[in-house]
Design a protein around this motif. Structure first.
Motif, PDB file in Angstrom:
ATOM      1  N   PHE A   1     -31.616 -32.498 -12.293  1.00 52.74           N
ATOM      2  CA  PHE A   1     -31.883 -33.907 -11.964  1.00 52.74           C
ATOM      3  C   PHE A   1     -32.466 -34.119 -10.565  1.00 52.74           C
ATOM      4  O   PHE A   1     -32.788 -35.242 -10.198  1.00 52.74           O
ATOM      5  CB  PHE A   1     -30.581 -34.728 -12.063  1.00 52.74           C
ATOM      6  CG  PHE A   1     -30.025 -34.804 -13.458  1.00 52.74           C
ATOM      7  CD1 PHE A   1     -30.475 -35.772 -14.344  1.00 52.74           C
ATOM      8  CD2 PHE A   1     -29.057 -33.913 -13.888  1.00 52.74           C
ATOM      9  CE1 PHE A   1     -29.963 -35.852 -15.627  1.00 52.74           C
ATOM     10  CE2 PHE A   1     -28.545 -33.976 -15.173  1.00 52.74           C
ATOM     11  CZ  PHE A   1     -28.992 -34.948 -16.042  1.00 52.74           C
ATOM     12  N   GLY A   2     -32.534 -33.062  -9.766  1.00 48.52           N
ATOM     13  CA  GLY A   2     -32.993 -33.208  -8.381  1.00 48.52           C
ATOM     14  C   GLY A   2     -31.841 -33.632  -7.482  1.00 48.52           C
ATOM     15  O   GLY A   2     -30.693 -33.732  -7.920  1.00 48.52           O
ATOM     16  N   GLY A   3     -32.153 -33.887  -6.196  1.00 48.29           N
ATOM     17  CA  GLY A   3     -31.091 -34.280  -5.255  1.00 48.29           C
ATOM     18  C   GLY A   3     -30.586 -33.098  -4.460  1.00 48.29           C
ATOM     19  O   GLY A   3     -31.330 -32.139  -4.217  1.00 48.29           O
ATOM     20  N   LYS A   4     -29.300 -33.128  -4.081  1.00 43.36           N
ATOM     21  CA  LYS A   4     -28.783 -31.991  -3.311  1.00 43.36           C
ATOM     22  C   LYS A   4     -27.304 -31.755  -3.544  1.00 43.36           C
ATOM     23  O   LYS A   4     -26.601 -32.632  -4.061  1.00 43.36           O
ATOM     24  CB  LYS A   4     -29.081 -32.186  -1.824  1.00 43.36           C
ATOM     25  CG  LYS A   4     -28.308 -33.273  -1.153  1.00 43.36           C
ATOM     26  CD  LYS A   4     -28.574 -33.192   0.346  1.00 43.36           C
ATOM     27  CE  LYS A   4     -27.972 -34.388   1.048  1.00 43.36           C
ATOM     28  NZ  LYS A   4     -28.195 -34.403   2.456  1.00 43.36           N
ATOM     29  N   VAL A   5     -26.873 -30.571  -3.130  1.00 41.62           N
ATOM     30  CA  VAL A   5     -25.468 -30.176  -3.258  1.00 41.62           C
ATOM     31  C   VAL A   5     -24.904 -29.946  -1.866  1.00 41.62           C
ATOM     32  O   VAL A   5     -25.416 -29.113  -1.107  1.00 41.62           O
ATOM     33  CB  VAL A   5     -25.334 -28.873  -4.086  1.00 41.62           C
ATOM     34  CG1 VAL A   5     -23.889 -28.406  -4.119  1.00 41.62           C
ATOM     35  CG2 VAL A   5     -25.876 -29.060  -5.482  1.00 41.62           C
ATOM     36  N   SER A   6     -23.851 -30.697  -1.532  1.00 47.44           N
ATOM     37  CA  SER A   6     -23.173 -30.480  -0.247  1.00 47.44           C
ATOM     38  C   SER A   6     -21.809 -29.849  -0.504  1.00 47.44           C
ATOM     39  O   SER A   6     -21.195 -30.098  -1.545  1.00 47.44           O
ATOM     40  CB  SER A   6     -22.956 -31.809   0.488  1.00 47.44           C
ATOM     41  OG  SER A   6     -24.176 -32.451   0.685  1.00 47.44           O
ATOM     42  N   ILE A   7     -21.371 -29.079   0.476  1.00 50.11           N
ATOM     43  CA  ILE A   7     -20.069 -28.393   0.375  1.00 50.11           C
ATOM     44  C   ILE A   7     -19.188 -28.907   1.508  1.00 50.11           C
ATOM     45  O   ILE A   7     -19.659 -29.075   2.637  1.00 50.11           O
ATOM     46  CB  ILE A   7     -20.244 -26.863   0.541  1.00 50.11           C
ATOM     47  CG1 ILE A   7     -21.251 -26.291  -0.464  1.00 50.11           C
ATOM     48  CG2 ILE A   7     -18.908 -26.132   0.471  1.00 50.11           C
ATOM     49  CD1 ILE A   7     -20.866 -26.408  -1.909  1.00 50.11           C
ATOM     50  N   ILE A   8     -17.899 -29.105   1.208  1.00 51.62           N
ATOM     51  CA  ILE A   8     -16.957 -29.446   2.278  1.00 51.62           C
ATOM     52  C   ILE A   8     -15.738 -28.540   2.138  1.00 51.62           C
ATOM     53  O   ILE A   8     -15.276 -28.262   1.026  1.00 51.62           O
ATOM     54  CB  ILE A   8     -16.570 -30.941   2.230  1.00 51.62           C
ATOM     55  CG1 ILE A   8     -15.810 -31.335   3.502  1.00 51.62           C
ATOM     56  CG2 ILE A   8     -15.744 -31.289   1.010  1.00 51.62           C
ATOM     57  CD1 ILE A   8     -15.688 -32.835   3.706  1.00 51.62           C
ATOM     58  N   SER A   9     -15.252 -28.044   3.291  1.00 52.98           N
ATOM     59  CA  SER A   9     -14.054 -27.219   3.278  1.00 52.98           C
ATOM     60  C   SER A   9     -13.208 -27.567   4.481  1.00 52.98           C
ATOM     61  O   SER A   9     -13.735 -27.878   5.547  1.00 52.98           O
ATOM     62  CB  SER A   9     -14.440 -25.728   3.322  1.00 52.98           C
ATOM     63  OG  SER A   9     -13.295 -24.935   3.144  1.00 52.98           O
ATOM     64  N   MET A  10     -11.901 -27.547   4.317  1.00 57.98           N
ATOM     65  CA  MET A  10     -11.004 -27.707   5.464  1.00 57.98           C
ATOM     66  C   MET A  10     -10.269 -26.391   5.675  1.00 57.98           C
ATOM     67  O   MET A  10      -9.752 -25.826   4.711  1.00 57.98           O
ATOM     68  CB  MET A  10      -9.980 -28.810   5.194  1.00 57.98           C
ATOM     69  CG  MET A  10      -9.101 -29.092   6.386  1.00 57.98           C
ATOM     70  SD  MET A  10      -7.607 -29.987   5.914  1.00 57.98           S
ATOM     71  CE  MET A  10      -6.402 -28.687   5.899  1.00 57.98           C
ATOM     72  N   GLY A  11     -10.255 -25.936   6.909  1.00 62.34           N
ATOM     73  CA  GLY A  11      -9.576 -24.677   7.171  1.00 62.34           C
ATOM     74  C   GLY A  11      -9.940 -24.163   8.553  1.00 62.34           C
ATOM     75  O   GLY A  11     -10.644 -24.838   9.311  1.00 62.34           O
ATOM     76  N   PRO A  12      -9.467 -22.955   8.895  1.00 63.00           N
ATOM     77  CA  PRO A  12      -9.833 -22.372  10.186  1.00 63.00           C
ATOM     78  C   PRO A  12     -11.326 -22.027  10.213  1.00 63.00           C
ATOM     79  O   PRO A  12     -11.984 -22.039   9.169  1.00 63.00           O
ATOM     80  CB  PRO A  12      -8.975 -21.103  10.254  1.00 63.00           C
ATOM     81  CG  PRO A  12      -8.623 -20.794   8.844  1.00 63.00           C
ATOM     82  CD  PRO A  12      -8.609 -22.086   8.098  1.00 63.00           C
ATOM     83  N   LEU A  13     -11.843 -21.694  11.415  1.00 59.89           N
ATOM     84  CA  LEU A  13     -13.291 -21.448  11.547  1.00 59.89           C
ATOM     85  C   LEU A  13     -13.797 -20.363  10.592  1.00 59.89           C
ATOM     86  O   LEU A  13     -14.932 -20.415  10.135  1.00 59.89           O
ATOM     87  CB  LEU A  13     -13.635 -21.098  12.993  1.00 59.89           C
ATOM     88  CG  LEU A  13     -13.558 -22.290  13.973  1.00 59.89           C
ATOM     89  CD1 LEU A  13     -13.778 -21.851  15.409  1.00 59.89           C
ATOM     90  CD2 LEU A  13     -14.563 -23.382  13.592  1.00 59.89           C
ATOM     91  N   GLN A  14     -12.893 -19.422  10.268  1.00 55.99           N
ATOM     92  CA  GLN A  14     -13.355 -18.324   9.379  1.00 55.99           C
ATOM     93  C   GLN A  14     -13.678 -18.843   7.964  1.00 55.99           C
ATOM     94  O   GLN A  14     -14.319 -18.151   7.169  1.00 55.99           O
ATOM     95  CB  GLN A  14     -12.330 -17.189   9.328  1.00 55.99           C
ATOM     96  CG  GLN A  14     -11.193 -17.397   8.385  1.00 55.99           C
ATOM     97  CD  GLN A  14      -9.873 -16.889   8.947  1.00 55.99           C
ATOM     98  OE1 GLN A  14      -9.617 -16.974  10.148  1.00 55.99           O
ATOM     99  NE2 GLN A  14      -9.041 -16.352   8.083  1.00 55.99           N
ATOM    100  N   ALA A  15     -13.255 -20.087   7.649  1.00 54.33           N
ATOM    101  CA  ALA A  15     -13.566 -20.652   6.326  1.00 54.33           C
ATOM    102  C   ALA A  15     -15.062 -20.907   6.173  1.00 54.33           C
ATOM    103  O   ALA A  15     -15.538 -21.214   5.073  1.00 54.33           O
ATOM    104  CB  ALA A  15     -12.777 -21.936   6.094  1.00 54.33           C
ATOM    105  N   GLU A  16     -15.813 -20.761   7.280  1.00 54.20           N
ATOM    106  CA  GLU A  16     -17.262 -20.898   7.188  1.00 54.20           C
ATOM    107  C   GLU A  16     -17.842 -19.849   6.229  1.00 54.20           C
ATOM    108  O   GLU A  16     -18.893 -20.059   5.628  1.00 54.20           O
ATOM    109  CB  GLU A  16     -17.887 -20.752   8.584  1.00 54.20           C
ATOM    110  CG  GLU A  16     -19.201 -21.469   8.645  1.00 54.20           C
ATOM    111  CD  GLU A  16     -19.902 -21.388   9.986  1.00 54.20           C
ATOM    112  OE1 GLU A  16     -19.285 -20.940  10.965  1.00 54.20           O
ATOM    113  OE2 GLU A  16     -21.080 -21.768  10.020  1.00 54.20           O
ATOM    114  N   GLU A  17     -17.097 -18.746   6.072  1.00 51.73           N
ATOM    115  CA  GLU A  17     -17.566 -17.688   5.148  1.00 51.73           C
ATOM    116  C   GLU A  17     -17.731 -18.220   3.730  1.00 51.73           C
ATOM    117  O   GLU A  17     -18.661 -17.864   3.023  1.00 51.73           O
ATOM    118  CB  GLU A  17     -16.542 -16.545   5.104  1.00 51.73           C
ATOM    119  CG  GLU A  17     -16.585 -15.639   6.292  1.00 51.73           C
ATOM    120  CD  GLU A  17     -15.340 -14.783   6.360  1.00 51.73           C
ATOM    121  OE1 GLU A  17     -14.793 -14.419   5.307  1.00 51.73           O
ATOM    122  OE2 GLU A  17     -14.898 -14.498   7.499  1.00 51.73           O
ATOM    123  N   VAL A  18     -16.779 -19.091   3.293  1.00 47.72           N
ATOM    124  CA  VAL A  18     -16.903 -19.582   1.906  1.00 47.72           C
ATOM    125  C   VAL A  18     -18.063 -20.568   1.791  1.00 47.72           C
ATOM    126  O   VAL A  18     -18.669 -20.682   0.729  1.00 47.72           O
ATOM    127  CB  VAL A  18     -15.610 -20.214   1.322  1.00 47.72           C
ATOM    128  CG1 VAL A  18     -14.566 -19.177   1.026  1.00 47.72           C
ATOM    129  CG2 VAL A  18     -15.093 -21.345   2.135  1.00 47.72           C
TER     130      VAL A  18
END
Ligand code: FAD
Length: 269
Positions: A52-69
């Motif tokens: 359909f177009g558009g975009k996918v955003s991700i949100i995570s809460m956690g310590p800085l290492q959660a940037e890996e996910v």
């Protein structure tokens, strides 16, 4: 179509061990992975974006290492990622976690309105399945839980039709958008990541927000905002191995009936 996926970094529970002295999880013994249900949510969001177009955003809460996910999600085809990380968030239970995530979602939505929020059915470490419904109620949008199939999306009418797993089958539910969907693993098969997405992920830097990026009520987050308390954590008692019956079929049947009778006698006593 703007889809947002809530993604949690969890210990790889096939490897996790308990500390027998303290009866707590020995987190140092486990590597971390993307919560498996959340990976299927990302896959579904990417499929929707591709159609359909558009975009996918991700949100995570956690310590800085959660940037890996978040990087893992970019590798899977997501467009952008937000990490909510602050000492003030530590010790949050599911009520406080859903409050913090809903603040992040509202902030993203102000900039770029969100049509659909995805969560996994549950996280494989906490296992409560409360965060998705908690976010939906804080955002004031409908929640569709245990979803195993998205049958159709109608962007003209702003509706979605899904199959929702129930005890003896599934029910078909239609909802207005925006709404929140929690997904089962059956919803799709995970695809392989493309080389270009892998390169993008390796270079990707998430947007990191802390407490000062929100007008947050401090009383609703961290330990202060967490009415749940864990009284005791303990491993399940180890089961002893079953008794192996040996001999020919008649001998085995006799041993089995004797032992069952013995059980019944013990039960009657
Ligand atoms: C008293 C108490 C204290 C706690 N203290 C801590 C602590 O100090 N540190 C700590 O790490 N945990 C702590 N926890 C655990 C923490 O509350 C849970 O990990 C968190 O609320 C998510 O709950 P869950 O794992 O049951 O997720 P579920 O409700 O089972 O998750 C469902 C879905 O919600 C989404 N989701 C859940 N959590 C997140 C997240 N963090 N980011 C993005 N999406 C998410 C995912 O899509 C997931 O599939 C504590 C829990 C309690 C009860």
């Amino acid at each position: 179509m703007h889809t947002l996926v809530c993604v949690k970094q969890v210990p790889d529970t096939t490897e996790i061990k308990m500390n027998p002295k303290t009866n707590t999880l020995d987190r140092s013994s486990a590597s971390t992975i993307i919560n498996p249900y959340d990976a299927h949510a990302v896959e579904e969001a990417v499929k929707i974006r591709n159609k359909f177009g558009g975009k996918v955003s991700i949100i995570s809460m956690g310590p800085l290492q959660a940037e890996e996910v978040i990087k893992k999600c970019i590798e899977m085809g997501a467009d952008e990622g937000y990490l909510l990380s602050d000492r003030a968030f530590a010790g949050s239970d599911t009520l406080a976690t859903s409050y913090i995530l809903s603040m992040g979602i509202k902030k993203i939505s102000k900039k770029d309105p969100i049509d659909l929020v995805f969560c996994g059915k549950q996280a494989i470490d906490g296992d409560t399945a409360q965060v998705g419904p908690g976010i939906a109620s804080r955002l004031g949008i409908p929640q569709l839980t245990y979803v195993e199939k998205i049958e159709s999306l109608n962007l003209k009418n702003n509706t979605v039709v899904i199959h929702r797993k129930i005890d003896n089958g599934y029910e078909i539910v239609e909802s207005k958008l925006p709404c929140l969907i929690t997904v089962e693993k059956d919803i799709n098969d995970l695809s392989f990541s493309s080389l270009s997405n892998m390169i993008k992920a390796a270079r990707y830097k998430s947007t990191v927000w802390g407490i000062n990026d929100f007008e947050a009520d401090i009383g609703q987050l961290g330990l202060k905002g967490s009415p749940t308390s864990v009284r005791r954590i303990f491993p399940p008692t180890q089961r002893s191995g079953g008794e192996l019956l040996k001999g020919n079929i008649d001998e085995v049947v006799k041993q089995l009936t004797d032992s069952l009778k013995g059980g019944i006698v013990r039960w009657q006593l």
